[in-house]
Design an enzyme around this catalytic site. Structure first.
Site, short mmCIF file in Angstrom:
data_model
loop_
_atom_site.label_atom_id
_atom_site.label_comp_id
_atom_site.label_asym_id
_atom_site.label_seq_id
_atom_site.Cartn_x
_atom_site.Cartn_y
_atom_site.Cartn_z
N HIS A 131 112.58 -42.00 -38.04
CA HIS A 131 111.87 -40.99 -38.83
C HIS A 131 110.58 -41.57 -39.39
O HIS A 131 110.48 -42.79 -39.58
CB HIS A 131 112.74 -40.55 -40.02
N CYS B 227 116.84 -40.95 -47.57
CA CYS B 227 117.70 -39.99 -46.84
C CYS B 227 118.84 -39.46 -47.69
O CYS B 227 119.40 -38.42 -47.39
CB CYS B 227 118.38 -40.63 -45.64
C1 CIR Z 1 121.02 -39.95 -38.18
O1 CIR Z 1 120.83 -40.60 -37.14
O2 CIR Z 1 120.66 -38.78 -38.28
C2 CIR Z 1 121.70 -40.61 -39.34
N1 CIR Z 1 122.65 -41.55 -38.85
C3 CIR Z 1 120.71 -41.31 -40.23
C4 CIR Z 1 119.73 -40.37 -40.86
C5 CIR Z 1 118.74 -41.07 -41.70
N2 CIR Z 1 117.92 -40.14 -42.37
C6 CIR Z 1 116.66 -40.37 -42.72
O3 CIR Z 1 116.09 -41.41 -42.38
N3 CIR Z 1 116.04 -39.41 -43.40
#
Ligand code: CIR
Length: 253
Positions: free
Chosen positions: A161, A248
């Site tokens: 991201h 997140c």
């Molecule tokens: C994913 O791959 O969607 C989750 N394991 C981690 C999400 C992390 N979110 C973020 O960086 N905003």
């Protein structure tokens, strides 16, 4: 100034969450403990924190940031790009409706993950990633325009991201690593460079003049402290195993 945050407790199924970190499976009980410390850190910045119950149907649902973008004028329910995560939005929409902000949403074929959106004042930088497509960005841009806010796209190649690689720390400070250091779009900021060995620390959060910081990463921490930021350290090792960072884990508004 932020006054509120919304978080979602990790579920037991988090061990099945999406990961490319190669750091092993997270320990659910340790994650619960770390999540509690994260909530305390948010509270110590003066935020009123709403804690949503865990949802076993969605392994990654503790990473609530990806499901909604909250701006001072509206809340935008996203359309997460990972199939196993898309259904997370329904419960988040219900919870967010209670705050009384105008509600907007990104619609298919547009996809957008909140982790790809970085707010810098009235402007929003949006990463085009494996999760966020151009259509999602264009939809977000027109929603923001309605509320007199602007957006621009940043194509991503290396990170999951946008905010995996950068964090806006207000007062024109941008913490960044790797390719982001030299992007022309960011040269107007005072860039605080993060070494590759400490790359994970590029994701931290500014809240009301405090910076919530991932435990460790001494070199970058020293630099931030020298800039006069007050640091609150939280260990998020178990979330890191699922490619998740500090931002997140909450919606802040
Ligand atoms: C994913 O791959 O969607 C989750 N394991 C981690 C999400 C992390 N979110 C973020 O960086 N905003």
């Amino acid at each position: 100034m932020f006054t509120k945050a919304v978080v979602k407790r990790p579920c037991r199924n988090m061990v099945k969450g999406i990961s490319r970190a190669n750091l092993g499976k997270p320990d659910y009980f340790l994650a619960i403990k770390q999540h509690g410390q994260y909530v305390k850190a948010l509270e110590s910045c003066g935020l009123d924190v709403t804690v949503l119950e865990a949802d076993e149907a969605f392994a990654d649902s503790t990473f609530i940031e990806d499901t909604c973008l909250v701006t001072p004028s509206c809340a935008v329910i996203t359309n997460p790009g990972a199939e196993t995560r898309n259904g997370e939005i329904h419960k988040v929409r219900t919870s967010m409706e209670e705050f009384g902000l105008p509600m907007e949403e990104i619609q298919t074929p547009g996809t957008l993950d909140g982790g790809d959106v970085m707010m810098a004042g009235n402007h929003y930088y949006v990463g085009l990633s494996q999760r966020t497509n151009r259509e999602g960005f264009e939809q977000l841009r027109s929603i923001l325009k309605k509320y007199k806010m602007t957006a621009s796209a940043i194509p991503l190649t290396t990170v999951l991201h946008l905010k995996t690689g950068i964090s806006y720390l207000e007062n024109n400070y941008l913490l960044a690593h790797g390719k982001f250091l030299t992007l022309p779009e960011f040269q107007k900021f005072s860039i605080l460079p993060v070494d590759e060995q400490e790359a994970y620390a590029a994701n931290c959060i500014w809240i009301n003049d405090q910076v919530i910081w991932p435990k460790g990463f001494p070199k970058t921490k020293k630099m931030i402290k020298e800039k006069g930021f007050n640091i609150i350290e939280v260990d998020v090792s178990e979330f890191r195993k699922l490619d998740g960072g500090l931002s997140c884990l909450s919606l802040r508004f």
